[in-house]
Scaffold this motif. Structure first.
Motif, PDB file in Angstrom:
ATOM      1  N   GLU A 125      47.965  44.753  34.374  1.00 54.76           N
ATOM      2  CA  GLU A 125      49.405  44.579  33.873  1.00 54.76           C
ATOM      3  C   GLU A 125      49.379  44.036  32.428  1.00 54.76           C
ATOM      4  O   GLU A 125      50.227  43.765  31.702  1.00 54.76           O
ATOM      5  CB  GLU A 125      50.103  43.567  34.747  1.00 54.76           C
ATOM      6  CG  GLU A 125      50.308  43.849  35.877  1.00 54.76           C
ATOM      7  CD  GLU A 125      52.010  44.400  35.676  1.00 54.76           C
ATOM      8  OE1 GLU A 125      52.014  43.943  34.436  1.00 54.76           O
ATOM      9  OE2 GLU A 125      52.558  45.374  35.804  1.00 54.76           O
TER      10      GLU A 125
ATOM     11  N   SER B  74      44.482  40.524  30.091  1.00 52.40           N
ATOM     12  CA  SER B  74      43.161  39.739  30.875  1.00 52.40           C
ATOM     13  C   SER B  74      42.423  40.670  31.936  1.00 52.40           C
ATOM     14  O   SER B  74      41.459  39.880  32.120  1.00 52.40           O
ATOM     15  CB  SER B  74      44.086  37.997  30.822  1.00 52.40           C
ATOM     16  OG  SER B  74      44.559  37.919  30.163  1.00 52.40           O
ATOM     17  N   GLY B  75      42.853  41.677  32.431  1.00 49.60           N
ATOM     18  CA  GLY B  75      42.255  41.920  33.622  1.00 49.60           C
ATOM     19  C   GLY B  75      42.273  40.965  34.865  1.00 49.60           C
ATOM     20  O   GLY B  75      43.765  40.406  34.992  1.00 49.60           O
ATOM     21  N   GLY B  76      41.009  41.815  35.790  1.00 44.12           N
ATOM     22  CA  GLY B  76      41.820  40.505  36.976  1.00 44.12           C
ATOM     23  C   GLY B  76      41.638  41.596  37.980  1.00 44.12           C
ATOM     24  O   GLY B  76      42.252  42.388  38.358  1.00 44.12           O
ATOM     25  N   TYR B  77      41.344  41.020  38.952  1.00 40.95           N
ATOM     26  CA  TYR B  77      41.247  42.123  40.474  1.00 40.95           C
ATOM     27  C   TYR B  77      42.657  42.147  41.139  1.00 40.95           C
ATOM     28  O   TYR B  77      43.888  40.781  40.577  1.00 40.95           O
ATOM     29  CB  TYR B  77      40.136  41.595  41.760  1.00 40.95           C
ATOM     30  CG  TYR B  77      38.488  40.905  41.220  1.00 40.95           C
ATOM     31  CD1 TYR B  77      38.273  42.535  41.343  1.00 40.95           C
ATOM     32  CD2 TYR B  77      38.291  40.400  41.349  1.00 40.95           C
ATOM     33  CE1 TYR B  77      37.053  43.078  41.457  1.00 40.95           C
ATOM     34  CE2 TYR B  77      37.116  40.337  41.755  1.00 40.95           C
ATOM     35  CZ  TYR B  77      36.342  41.216  40.903  1.00 40.95           C
ATOM     36  OH  TYR B  77      34.254  41.748  40.675  1.00 40.95           O
ATOM     37  N   GLY B  78      43.616  43.174  41.519  1.00 42.89           N
ATOM     38  CA  GLY B  78      45.045  42.943  41.766  1.00 42.89           C
ATOM     39  C   GLY B  78      45.789  43.040  40.730  1.00 42.89           C
ATOM     40  O   GLY B  78      46.923  43.088  40.754  1.00 42.89           O
ATOM     41  N   THR B  79      44.942  43.575  40.191  1.00 47.83           N
ATOM     42  CA  THR B  79      46.428  43.163  38.955  1.00 47.83           C
ATOM     43  C   THR B  79      46.231  45.029  37.795  1.00 47.83           C
ATOM     44  O   THR B  79      47.147  45.371  37.361  1.00 47.83           O
ATOM     45  CB  THR B  79      45.766  42.086  37.486  1.00 47.83           C
ATOM     46  OG1 THR B  79      44.781  42.807  36.522  1.00 47.83           O
ATOM     47  CG2 THR B  79      45.921  40.988  37.929  1.00 47.83           C
TER      48      THR B  79
ATOM     49  N   VAL C 190      47.461  47.811  38.676  1.00 49.71           N
ATOM     50  CA  VAL C 190      48.859  48.708  39.319  1.00 49.71           C
ATOM     51  C   VAL C 190      49.527  49.083  38.832  1.00 49.71           C
ATOM     52  O   VAL C 190      50.848  49.954  38.607  1.00 49.71           O
ATOM     53  CB  VAL C 190      49.858  47.078  39.714  1.00 49.71           C
ATOM     54  CG1 VAL C 190      48.538  45.850  40.928  1.00 49.71           C
ATOM     55  CG2 VAL C 190      50.166  46.402  38.378  1.00 49.71           C
TER      56      VAL C 190
END
Lengths: 439, 157
Positions: free
Chosen positions: B48, B51-56, B58
């Protein structure tokens, strides 16, 4: 032998400049000492980077740990009958800023600043028209059991002042990679991925418009005046508004006002001319205004609006309007405790409305040792439009939360260690440690 | 009273000592290698935000890869098989008639109908710093610690 010891800092500088890099300090928590404004300690009217001589002295006197010698910071604040303005100097005569105290030799055992508070630990005395500085920052992260070390910042910066004319800026070295969210926007050279590159985060010409130096007009690459000028460039409140001091600076013209009870800066943004093509450059304006309600409470508001022909972050090829509008505060209810908070509404083309905010507590356990706790929230808004995923996720249509626990130790002149435990929704727990040396 | 140099030295050493890990290959590099894109794609080709990140992760392209390949955020080696599978199935996430992998290879965004720029702006002014001798991290660390101790010792005198 004395010469050898004096040369030691140069060894440190030259060694570390051989390294790679990313950004620096501006401590909003100095409001606990009555320093709400920035110009007494920094040459930038909105804070950060180059220190004035007075700022260097204060760094030595009230910021670093003094190991029992004339510790003043954690002592109870003297009762003040009145509030003189942004930079309340306690016992100083009203409306008169004290002259920058010259670092006294062998001052370690006296109450004054040590000779080491000067540039390069006092090894080089700048002439009056010059202020020099630099930051070397090493960082390591522990994430998912993976320990990494990287040089975060290696910058030199300074200012020359000739009467009402000023010239300022920074140069540094950095290693960054394609796709990295930080570092690249300040590049001067364009080396291959992972190659050493030169950065210049700021460079500007300035003109003091009045004899009291309250009005400063600058043109060049400048920190974007918006919100709280904090050192944590990865804090969502700085990332989501693209207003950090790491590499989010823009070229443009800015007018800053540093009054006794009011300060602010308005910048006309012409775009970042260290990236191309032109369609990715954002143009518009940004401003903040901060007022002091008392010597320990400041309230401010910020507003930013830019237009570009393409979004350099999402790479969407279409007119991109970006805005951020918010409020911020700094409050020191007790001398050891400072509360800083900021909340902004976000809007961006092809996204729903969003928001970002944080609340940070800084507690000075004893002079030079700080404990902190930060809570942050981000919802950048759900992406709209054809070809986009319409579902909500934390940070994009739903709130995403994060928390930081911080310990900072200003353990020697010009040196501090910081450890952050960072827990963010949908992100692995991270332990970040930093060793920071400023010149 | 002098600073407690031993504890300070210990903390610095603990901060700097585990300097073993170089940057490991990551997803953008893995996607570039597997799909042959002209640049490592930005994090936002999957996530999204940058910054990235788990669950993003998508974005449609990310979902298509995750659906076909068994991806693990810590194992970029799984990217290549997933890209191959996307290519074999001619997956077209944005429905513009050009397959995802072909779009990535051409420097176009597979999530955006049409061409979309995958590589984004260029940074810097074009000049380069001549590559020099590789810095020895341990020698550098040692020099920094020696310099710091000299400064502290000099000040005590």
């Amino acid at each position: 032998m004395g010469l050898f010891f004096r040369a030691a800092p140069f060894v440190l500088v030259l060694s570390t400049l051989a390294l790679t890099t990313r950004s620096a300090h501006a401590y909003g928590f100095m409001i606990r000492h009555g320093y709400g404004g920035c110009t007494t300690c920094h040459t930038d009217p909105s804070g950060g980077e180059t220190l004035t001589r007075y700022g260097r002295a204060q760094s030595d006197l009230v910021l670093r740990m003094r190991y029992g010698t004339a510790t003043v910071s954690a002592a109870p604040a003297p009762a003040t009958e009145s509030f003189d303005g942004f930079d309340d100097f306690g016992d100083s005569p009203k409306a008169e800023k004290p002259p920058a105290p010259a670092p006294a030799p062998e001052a370690e055992d006296a109450a004054g600043p040590a000779s080491s508070s000067g540039f390069l630990w006092g090894a080089f005395a700048e002439p009056d028209f010059m202020a020099l500085g630099g930051s070397l920052r090493s960082a390591s992260t522990l994430k998912n059991g993976d320990f990494r070390w990287f040089p975060m910042q290696a910058d030199l910066y300074g200012q020359l002042a000739f009467g009402s004319l000023r010239v300022g800026g920074s140069v540094g070295l950095v290693k960054t990679r394609a796709g990295a969210p930080h570092g690249r926007a300040a590049l001067v050279t364009r080396g291959d991925d992972g190659q050493l590159n030169m950065v210049s985060r700021t460079h500007w010409l300035g003109l003091d418009l009045d004899s009291r130096r309250e009005l400063l007009l600058r043109a060049g690459r400048l920190n974007v005046p918006f919100g709280l000028r904090i050192s944590e460039h990865v804090m969502w409140v700085r990332e989501a508004t693209h207003t950090d001091r790491e590499s989010d600076q823009q070229h443009g013209v800015a007018l800053a006002y540093s009054g006794e009870k009011l300060r602010g800066e308005l910048m006309a943004i012409a775009g970042n001319y260290q990236l191309s093509p032109d369609r990715y450059r954002e143009r518009g304006y940004s401003l903040y205004l901060e007022a002091f309600a008392s010597s320990s409470l400041a309230l401010g508001a910020s507003h930013l609006f830019t237009v570009a022909q393409a979004d350099r972050y999402s790479l969407d090829q279409g007119e991109t309007l970006r805005g951020a509008h918010g409020l911020f505060t700094r409050w020191s209810p007790l001398r050891p405790l400072v509360v800083m908070a900021e909340a902004n509404a976000l809007h961006l083309s092809r996204r729903d409305l969003g928001y970002v905010g944080f609340v940070q507590l800084d507690y000075e356990l004893t002079q030079g040792l700080h404990l902190g706790a930060t809570g942050e929230a981000l919802d950048a808004g759900r992406v709209r439009g054809a070809g986009s995923d319409q579902s909500k996720s934390p940070g994009a249509g739903e709130p995403r939360l994060g928390g930081w626990l911080t310990a900072s130790w200003f353990f020697l002149p010009h040196c501090d260690l910081r450890v952050d435990a960072i827990a963010r929704q949908n992100e692995a727990f991270t332990l970040l440690s930093q060793l920071h040396v400023f010149l | 009273m002098t600073p407690p140099l031993k504890p300070i030295g210990l903390v610095i050493a603990l901060t700097l000592a585990p300097t073993v890990a170089a940057a490991s290959p990551n997803y953008p590099d893995a996607v570039q290698a597997a799909a042959g894109s002209p640049c490592p794609p930005p994090c936002t080709v999957c996530h999204e935000s940058s910054s990235g990140g788990y669950g993003t992760a998508v974005k449609p392209f990310a979902r298509a890869m995750a659906k076909i390949g068994k991806l693990d955020a810590e194992d970029p080696a799984l990217v290549a098989p997933a890209i191959e599978a996307l290519k074999a199935q001619a997956t077209d996430s944005d429905g513009d008639g050009t397959g995802d992998v072909a779009e990535v290879a051409a420097g176009h965004d597979p999530n955006r109908h049409g061409e979309g720029d995958l590589c984004g702006p260029e940074y810097g002014c074009g000049a380069r710093i001549e590559p020099g001798q590789r810095v020895d991290g341990w020698a550098l660390l040692l020099s920094v610690l020696v310099a710091l101790s000299l400064v502290a010792r000099g000040r005590r005198r």
